[in-house]
Design an enzyme around this catalytic site. Structure first.
Site, PDB file in Angstrom:
ATOM      1  N   GLU A 248      66.100  -6.667 185.611  1.00 23.82           N
ATOM      2  CA  GLU A 248      67.208  -7.595 185.910  1.00 23.82           C
ATOM      3  C   GLU A 248      68.395  -6.834 186.497  1.00 23.82           C
ATOM      4  OE1 GLU A 248      66.134 -10.475 185.868  1.00 23.82           O
ATOM      5  OE2 GLU A 248      64.454 -10.156 184.507  1.00 23.82           O
TER       6      GLU A 248
ATOM      7  N   GLU B  28      61.258 -10.149 194.285  1.00 23.52           N
ATOM      8  CA  GLU B  28      60.485  -9.891 193.062  1.00 23.52           C
ATOM      9  C   GLU B  28      59.516  -8.717 193.219  1.00 23.52           C
ATOM     10  OE1 GLU B  28      61.512 -10.814 190.440  1.00 23.52           O
ATOM     11  OE2 GLU B  28      62.655 -12.628 190.836  1.00 23.52           O
TER      12      GLU B  28
ATOM     13  N   ALA C 275      63.680 -13.136 181.476  1.00 25.76           N
ATOM     14  CA  ALA C 275      65.120 -12.980 181.630  1.00 25.76           C
ATOM     15  C   ALA C 275      65.524 -13.461 183.008  1.00 25.76           C
ATOM     16  CB  ALA C 275      65.504 -11.505 181.476  1.00 25.76           C
ATOM     17  N   MET C 276      66.843 -13.512 183.234  1.00 23.04           N
ATOM     18  CA  MET C 276      67.321 -14.015 184.519  1.00 23.04           C
ATOM     19  C   MET C 276      68.529 -13.221 184.981  1.00 23.04           C
ATOM     20  SD  MET C 276      66.993 -16.143 186.955  1.00 23.04           S
ATOM     21  CE  MET C 276      68.103 -15.987 188.347  1.00 23.04           C
ATOM     22  N   GLU C 277      68.475 -12.840 186.251  1.00 21.75           N
ATOM     23  CA  GLU C 277      69.433 -11.870 186.805  1.00 21.75           C
ATOM     24  C   GLU C 277      70.738 -12.473 187.323  1.00 21.75           C
ATOM     25  OE1 GLU C 277      66.450 -12.739 188.263  1.00 21.75           O
ATOM     26  OE2 GLU C 277      66.647 -12.882 190.434  1.00 21.75           O
ATOM     27  N   ASN C 278      71.204 -13.608 186.772  1.00 22.01           N
ATOM     28  CA  ASN C 278      72.457 -14.217 187.232  1.00 22.01           C
ATOM     29  C   ASN C 278      73.527 -13.148 187.456  1.00 22.01           C
ATOM     30  OD1 ASN C 278      71.224 -16.763 186.347  1.00 22.01           O
ATOM     31  ND2 ASN C 278      71.644 -15.953 184.314  1.00 22.01           N
TER      32      ASN C 278
ATOM     33  N   GLU D  25      67.374 -20.625 188.527  1.00 21.10           N
ATOM     34  CA  GLU D  25      66.289 -20.286 189.444  1.00 21.10           C
ATOM     35  C   GLU D  25      65.036 -21.013 188.993  1.00 21.10           C
ATOM     36  OE1 GLU D  25      65.402 -16.128 189.861  1.00 21.10           O
ATOM     37  OE2 GLU D  25      63.978 -16.508 191.469  1.00 21.10           O
TER      38      GLU D  25
END
Ligand code: B3K
Ligand code: ZN
Length: 874
Positions: A299, A321, A263-266, A122
């Protein structure tokens, strides 16, 4: 600046994709400098047209292209695209590319750091992995096979479920993952490395058992328990509050040290900055524990708000978001003190979002124009976005909001949609008219509501008028009236809330402002009431009302809204500080006395509501104070803030001492009561040190020696730093010796140094940057030193000779070629030059112009710098 200025994309230019992809099969042959990526995608033409297939791709070495198994050579490759003329309507395209993960310091796409492979896609990072339709409205199912050396990369992860694995003769092994859910490319993830693994299980409300897996650096297992416990809390909370259950059989989190953001919500495979995973009492503060819980929650909540229902295009970013921040704020509030949490949310808006509105980067929560999408992960899109969702929650009520959410999911599950779709669902579910409310999505800027009132003692009639006005912003001159939920109450002389059934706004304790002016009339009153305004910060606005000191004290003591009590305390402090900044030699003693009296009263609140008292005893930050004035007089404001704090410290030193000693020292546990108590203890310590109270340095040294936790330890260092104690350097040395091998703790050490308000700070900073543990490649380190300095070291950064600005600019130029995203983040304070005095404005602009002159400036910086330099105030 580069000769060719990048062109901005406009929200209004949205077009549905010419082609869709429903399935992708990817194979990764991992190699540190030569990773082979083979991706085979099933395409369908979308609609009737003859347009070519234009794929996104950056920094890729193209090896081969085949369509339906036939090699293709008739394509056109440019810096950012691969264009193919294709006649078929349905076809399979196979592309092989090579990438160099080790060289990738931008930490976007596939990169290699700390001995592991990791991705961040992202917003538009997938195009650095393969040629693709890298846009959020192309949703596909992914099968991913990863090949790598077995010893070095025993763990190889991707989204969804592991469905197969095997070993090769050459010491390599492979793992195949399948994600049953369709997703946009930005949610793709791959991780390969050698980690320690913490596992657990969560049984969902429908009885499904979900495997939870937390991957951390070798040796860090003990620091993962809080994160895992937080995940389970978040999963349970989302079921209880929104009826939302997790949908895969496995949920993985990997903590890495090199990461551009939190952080990243993959899907099914979150990647986290280790700062938001690792914690134990010794090395993490209460704030760290809090943030871990909040980010883990955030996340996780994205799984529904972002992943199951995603954004049609990046202009809609706030769809996921703003909503997810609102959800994580509600979660955090439910886990501890609601009022303290609300205060934290509001502080972010007042310190940073109001500043963004006042700058050249002003934009609505749904931006209209973007050059580099990474520049729009802003406090406006996130935090003001959350306030906009919160206002809907207020207008619809909790039950109505939930109905709206249910309808949103039932309508749009599995789709990529817009902010308008969200509001429409809220409206359709509740029949509440949100047509004017939608302007919050398109209008930027901080609205002001001016409140005036009058009372006629003879007739007992009271009028109160609310007038709204949004001043022009850099991006938008003309503003419209907004639909503002404005919570309030009127207090009588005894502090009771006045009720009058004939005035519906009084019974509801809320007015819905829609026109420019709104008047309320109350009759039959004995005396002029005190309006207690904007309870719970029911809208992200500024309120202007000429409170008397007495009225503020009344609100502090009697308002039924704890947020309003805190807010009144802040108004009182702010008034004292601004007053002293303007006339330092003629203090308003009456004002200062009533402030001190109010503080006395707050000490009593500490026993009943320690979380609230902790917040009320803290002065507004320099950043908050800055947004209350048109032009910031740096030294005057800074010294006035210190003087007022000093006055509170010295006049009430006995009370601070009592409060300090009242807090029982217990073995560390991260539980609300203990957190509140430690906050009061460390706050008292810092006041005691500032007052130079007898024995304060003994107390301080004793606390340092005895502390079993980082909160108390850092409390000492901060107090010593702020109080400019001679022991500070020595304590910092001890601290460094003990913690130099723990990167997260060392970040705190770097930040403490960078924040020192010392005249020689610009001599010290280069020393810090030449420290053997400093590296421009590590975003956490950069943020600790350069970010702390630029955002929070008021006197150092704003040194009147411009040396602070020059220092930051020098490093931004260096970072530009390493990590443009981080460079564009830490340039923010320079872009906020508009509110400073003329001399500083010029110095800041000079540095921006220097940056603009750089030959290979990234799109990220071009966008920010050119906007800042073109800014003209209205
Ligand atoms: N969605 C990510 C942020 C991605 C930022 C890209 N520059 C984390 C989050 O908001 O949850
Ligand atoms: Zn998010």
């Amino acid at each position: 600046m580069s000769v060719l200025s990048p062109v901005a994309k406009k929200r209004s230019d949205y077009r549905a994709p010419d082609f869709l992809i429903d399935h992708v099969d990817m194979a990764f042959h991992l190699d540190v400098t030569q990773t082979r990526v083979i991706s085979t995608s099933r395409f369908t033409r979308n609609g009737q047209h003859q347009s070519p297939l234009v794929l996104d791709g950056e920094n890729l070495q193209l090896i081969s292209v085949t369509i339906n198994g036939e090699p293709v050579t008739d394509y056109h490759q440019s810096d950012e695209h691969l264009t193919l003329n294709i006649n078929q309507n349905d076809f399979e395209l196979c592309i092989e590319t090579r990438i160099n993960p080790q060289e990738n310091k931008t930490l976007e796409g596939l990169y290699f750091s700390g001995g592991a492979y990791c991705t961040q896609c992202e917003a538009e990072g997938f195009r650095k992995i393969t040629y693709f339709l890298d846009r959020p409205d192309v949703l596909a199912k992914y099968d991913v096979t990863i090949f790598a050396d077995k010893t070095r990369y025993p763990h190889m992860l991707s989204n969804g479920n592991q469905i197969d694995k095997g070993e090769l003769d050459d010491g390599r092994h492979w793992v195949k993952w399948q994600d049953p859910f369709k997703k946009p490319s930005y949610l793709f993830a791959l991780v390969a490395g050698n980690f320690d693994l913490l596992t657990d299980r969560f049984v969902t409300q429908s009885g499904r058992s979900v495997a939870l897996e937390l991957y951390v650096d070798k040796g860090a297992l003990d620091k993962g328990h809080h994160a895992l416990a937080s995940l389970k809390k978040a999963m349970a909370w989302d079921e209880q509050v929104f009826g939302l259950e997790y949908d895969l059989d496995i949920y993985m989190i990997v903590a890495v040290d090199f990461f551009n953001m939190g952080a990243m919500e993959n899907k099914g495979l979150n990647v986290f900055n280790s700062k938001f995973v690792l914690a134990d009492a010794e090395s993490a503060t209460d704030d760290d524990f809090f943030n871990i819980e909040a980010v883990i929650g955030h996340e996780y909540f994205h799984n529904w708000t972002g992943n199951r229902v995603t954004c049609r295009d990046w202009f809609q970013l706030s769809l996921k978001e703003g909503l997810t921040v609102f959800r994580d704020q509600q979660f955090s509030a439910d886990m501890s003190s609601p009022v303290f949490n609300r205060i934290k949310n509001v502080q972010i808006i007042r310190e940073h979002q109001f500043a963004e509105d006042a700058s050249a980067m002003a934009h609505p929560i749904r931006p209209e124009e973007v050059i580099e999408m990474n520049n729009f992960y802003t406090v406006t899109v996130y935090d003001k976005g959350a306030e906009v969702i919160r206002m809907m929650h207020t207008l619809l009520g909790a039950a109505g909001f939930r109905q709206g959410m249910d309808l949103y999911f039932s309508r749009f599950d599995g789709q990529a949609v817009t902010c308008d779709d969200f509001v429409q669902a809220m409206q359709d579910a509740t029949q509440v008219d949100l047509s004017q409310f939608r302007r919050w999505y398109s209008q930027s800027g901080t609205p002001k509501v001016k409140v005036t009132d009058s009372f006629d003692a003879k007739t007992g009639v009271y009028h109160i008028d609310f007038t709204q006005n949004t001043p022009p912003t850099a991006d938008q001159k003309v503003k419209q009236n907004l639909h503002i939920p404005f919570k309030f109450e009127l207090l009588d002389e005894k502090g009771n809330s006045i009720s009058d059934d004939s005035v519906p706004e009084l019974s509801a304790k809320m007015i819905e402002l829609t026109s420019r002016v709104h008047r309320i009339t109350v009759t039959g009153l004995q005396a002029k009431p005190t309006p207690s305004l904007l309870h719970d910060f029911s809208a992200p606005i500024k309120v202007d009302y000429a409170y008397s000191h007495q009225q503020l004290s009344n609100i502090i003591l009697y308002s039924g809204d704890d947020f309003a009590r805190w807010d009144a305390s802040q108004r009182l402090y702010s008034r004292c500080i601004h007053n002293l900044a303007i006339s330092p030699d003629t203090p308003d003693d009456e004002l200062l006395d009533s402030m001190l009296q109010a503080v006395q009263g707050i000490f009593d609140i500490a026993d009943v509501n320690p979380a609230l008292a902790g917040a009320m005893l803290s002065l507004p930050s320099f950043e908050t104070l800055s947004q209350q004035v048109d032009e910031i007089q740096v030294e005057a404001l800074y010294h006035a803030q210190r003087s007022v704090r000093n006055l509170i410290a010295t006049t009430l030193s006995d009370q601070w001492s009592t409060l300090y000693h009242k807090q029982a020292v217990v073995p560390y546990r991260y539980v609300a009561d203990d957190v509140d108590s430690r906050r009061l203890r460390n706050l008292s310590l810092s006041y005691l040190v500032q007052a130079g109270a007898p024995q304060s340095s003994d107390i301080l040294l004793a606390q340092f020696a005895q502390a079993d936790n980082m909160t108390d330890c850092l409390g000492v260092l901060k107090a010593a730093q702020f109080g400019e104690l001679k022991q500070f350097d020595q304590l910092m040395e001890q601290f460094e010796t003990r913690w130099r091998h723990d990167p997260l703790v060392l970040d705190k050490w770097f930040a403490l140094h960078a924040n020192m308000e010392r005249s020689d700070i610009l001599v010290r900073l280069p020393l810090l940057l030449s420290h053997d543990k400093f590296s421009l490649d590590n975003p956490n380190r950069v943020r600790s030193v350069l970010g702390s300095f630029a955002f929070y070291n008021v006197l150092g950064f704003h040194a009147v000779d411009g040396s602070g600005y020059k220092f930051l600019a020098d490093y931004i130029l260096k970072l530009n070629s390493v990590n443009p995203q981080v460079a564009a983040r830490i340039i923010t304070p320079l872009t906020q030059w508009q509110k400073f005095d003329e001399k500083r404005r010029e110095l800041m602009r000079y540095q921006l112009a220097r940056i603009a002159d750089c030959q290979d400036l990234s799109k990220d910086l071009i966008e920010k710098v050119s906007k800042s330099l073109n800014y003209t105030s209205h």
